[in-house]
Scaffold this active site. Structure first.
Site, PDB file in Angstrom:
ATOM      1  N   LYS A 162       6.410  -9.108   4.020  1.00 43.00           N
ATOM      2  CA  LYS A 162       6.010  -7.731   3.715  1.00 43.00           C
ATOM      3  C   LYS A 162       6.788  -6.720   4.553  1.00 43.00           C
ATOM      4  O   LYS A 162       7.108  -5.627   4.086  1.00 43.00           O
ATOM      5  CB  LYS A 162       4.503  -7.563   3.948  1.00 43.00           C
ATOM      6  CG  LYS A 162       3.960  -6.187   3.603  1.00 43.00           C
ATOM      7  CD  LYS A 162       2.451  -6.146   3.797  1.00 43.00           C
ATOM      8  CE  LYS A 162       1.894  -4.752   3.564  1.00 43.00           C
ATOM      9  NZ  LYS A 162       2.037  -4.316   2.173  1.00 43.00           N
ATOM     10  N   GLY A 188       0.800  -1.219   0.000  1.00 47.31           N
ATOM     11  CA  GLY A 188       0.000   0.000   0.000  1.00 47.31           C
ATOM     12  C   GLY A 188       0.830   1.264   0.000  1.00 47.31           C
ATOM     13  O   GLY A 188       0.511   2.242  -0.686  1.00 47.31           O
ATOM     14  N   ASP A 213      -0.741   0.722  13.696  1.00 50.01           N
ATOM     15  CA  ASP A 213      -0.077  -0.551  13.402  1.00 50.01           C
ATOM     16  C   ASP A 213       0.252  -1.354  14.658  1.00 50.01           C
ATOM     17  O   ASP A 213       0.663  -2.514  14.565  1.00 50.01           O
ATOM     18  CB  ASP A 213       1.198  -0.311  12.595  1.00 50.01           C
ATOM     19  CG  ASP A 213       0.910   0.042  11.147  1.00 50.01           C
ATOM     20  OD1 ASP A 213      -0.219  -0.200  10.691  1.00 50.01           O
ATOM     21  OD2 ASP A 213       1.819   0.568  10.476  1.00 50.01           O
ATOM     22  N   SER A 255      -5.779   8.063   5.212  1.00 52.46           N
ATOM     23  CA  SER A 255      -4.452   7.496   5.454  1.00 52.46           C
ATOM     24  C   SER A 255      -3.401   8.605   5.468  1.00 52.46           C
ATOM     25  O   SER A 255      -3.355   9.459   4.576  1.00 52.46           O
ATOM     26  CB  SER A 255      -4.111   6.479   4.369  1.00 52.46           C
ATOM     27  OG  SER A 255      -2.754   6.104   4.460  1.00 52.46           O
ATOM     28  N   SER A 299      -2.584   9.096  12.648  1.00 54.17           N
ATOM     29  CA  SER A 299      -1.202   8.671  12.376  1.00 54.17           C
ATOM     30  C   SER A 299      -0.273   9.863  12.182  1.00 54.17           C
ATOM     31  O   SER A 299       0.608   9.848  11.321  1.00 54.17           O
ATOM     32  CB  SER A 299      -1.158   7.750  11.147  1.00 54.17           C
ATOM     33  OG  SER A 299      -1.974   6.626  11.316  1.00 54.17           O
ATOM     34  N   ARG A 359       0.971  -8.393   9.870  1.00 55.54           N
ATOM     35  CA  ARG A 359       0.821  -8.113  11.309  1.00 55.54           C
ATOM     36  C   ARG A 359      -0.123  -9.104  11.993  1.00 55.54           C
ATOM     37  O   ARG A 359      -0.001  -9.329  13.197  1.00 55.54           O
ATOM     38  CB  ARG A 359       0.387  -6.662  11.519  1.00 55.54           C
ATOM     39  CG  ARG A 359       1.367  -5.675  10.913  1.00 55.54           C
ATOM     40  CD  ARG A 359       1.290  -4.286  11.492  1.00 55.54           C
ATOM     41  NE  ARG A 359       2.114  -3.370  10.719  1.00 55.54           N
ATOM     42  CZ  ARG A 359       3.441  -3.261  10.807  1.00 55.54           C
ATOM     43  NH1 ARG A 359       4.092  -4.027  11.660  1.00 55.54           N
ATOM     44  NH2 ARG A 359       4.111  -2.401  10.055  1.00 55.54           N
TER      45      ARG A 359
END
Length: 409
Positions: free
Chosen positions: A390, A71, A289, A145, A173, A365
């Site tokens: 990844k 991404g 995350d 995002s 974020s 994750r």
């Protein structure tokens, strides 16, 4: 046939783990290095799949780029290519084509880009006719995002009129935006951020020697392991206390979950301590995350929790909220969404599967945060375990070196 790993834990963990380099820093450094027209390679780049996608794109003689499931690469390269002369096509995996990109694309178009959706409106794949962008003033939502904002910021100095970005709504974020701005400064560009207005005037990047630091996000899985195992101690060389990585806050958060952090000149040592919160509350809007790691840790330690700020987890590699609810139920934990952006476990249990088999949803994750569940369920089975490439390709090998038994099934 789907690959599976059967995981059994050791009785004690006292080890040194050499973490991968930061994926977030590596990906930004590659873009900034290219924009600076530097001929000097970045030192200590991450060897993860996401970073390799960007390296392969820069080394390609083709105008067709496949970012697979990366991404970050999709967003950063879309903005980068919009300002590069030529005609480009950028595509990805099936899941990538389900992840919306229209907030970035529509903003780039306002700034002078020529971009076309090749299939579904608002989603990759894209055709880009690159040229120098005019720039100007735009309004973006802060609750999208942060990679959209970072992608725009990095190309802003090369726009004819620079960029003024007005951010509306709460910024999610934010540490990742701070990281981008800090790295732009390292490459010689000044960015002004006042209130919700970011200004980048036209300027040139400076070519510099750059070394990537180790990854605090990867460290979170070792914090989880140390939290779960009395007597555990792990040294993690290469981590910095004064890091631009937002996920370095993991050290503060785990202090409530039984892990103390000792900072050294060359890294950190983390140790299990007898400290346990009665209930864990946190707003993950700045560290999304880390949410999977903390959901798993709290369940495995029997600590009820209430998380807020998890809205962005629905548009990651998978819907991470749904994935956590599904997979932790296999281990006997009944999680629920208790409102928009809220994830909760109130201690409710159900009958676990005899041998829990964890689906990973093409999400690195999910695999890494669930693996320490093997302390409770011996063995634990992880489906499609190599999704970890990844961000942390050596994860399973590092677990083996720490004493875990990893058996292909």
């Amino acid at each position: 046939m789907q690959q599976q790993y059967r995981i059994s834990p050791p009785d004690k963990v006292r080890t040194t783990v050499h973490l991968p380099a930061s994926k977030s820093i590596s990906n930004r450094a590659l873009i900034l290095n290219a924009l600076s027209l530097s001929t000097t390679p970045i030192h200590a780049l991450s060897d993860c799949e996401d970073t390799q996608v960007i390296i392969d794109s820069f080394n390609s003689d083709s105008n067709l780029f496949d970012v697979k499931g990366a991404g970050t690469a999709m967003r950063f390269l879309t903005a980068f290519l919009a300002g590069m002369e030529g005609e480009w096509i950028i595509r990805g995996s099936k899941r990538m084509h389900e992840r919306p990109i229209h907030p970035l694309v529509e903003t780039l178009i306002v700034l002078g880009a020529e971009i076309e959706y090749l299939e579904k409106e608002g989603f990759p794949p894209l055709k880009i006719r690159g040229h120098r962008l005019k720039g100007g003033e735009v309004y973006v939502a802060g609750n999208i995002s942060s990679q959209f904002i970072s992608a725009l910021l990095m190309i802003a100095p090369l726009m004819e009129n620079g960029l003024v970005m007005n951010i509306e709504k709460q910024v999610i974020s934010k540490p990742y935006i701070d990281l981008t701005i800090g790295m732009m400064k390292d490459f010689g560009v000044h960015v002004k951020w006042e209130d919700n207005r970011i200004t980048v005037r036209p300027q040139k990047y400076r070519a510099v020697e750059y070394r990537v630091e180790k990854d605090w996000s990867a460290a979170s899985y070792w914090y989880e392991i140390v939290s779960l195992l009395p007597g555990a101690e792990v040294k993690l060389p290469g981590l910095k206390k004064e890091s631009l990585q937002g996920d370095s806050y993991v050290a503060n958060l785990f202090s409530d979950l039984g892990v103390e952090t000792e900072y050294l000149s060359d890294g950190i040592i983390i140790r299990h301590v007898r400290r346990k919160a009665k209930k864990f509350f946190h707003n993950f809007v700045q560290e999304p995350d880390l949410a999977q790691t903390f959901a798993a840790t709290c369940c495995f330690k029997g600590i009820p929790f209430l998380f807020s700020g998890t809205e962005s987890l629905k548009i990651k590699e998978t819907d991470r909220i749904a994935a956590l609810i599904n997979e932790l139920q296999k281990m006997g934990f009944m999680l629920r969404e208790s409102g928009s952006g809220m994830l909760e476990w109130d201690g409710e249990r159900c009958l676990p599967d005899k041998v829990p088999t964890i689906d990973t949803y093409d999400d690195h994750r999910m695999a890494m945060s669930m693996a320490p569940g093997s302390f409770l369920f011996k063995p634990l089975v992880i489906n499609d375990p190599m999704v970890i490439t990844k961000s942390y390709p050596s994860f399973w090998e590092d677990l083996k070196l720490a004493g875990f038994t990893i058996q292909p099934k």
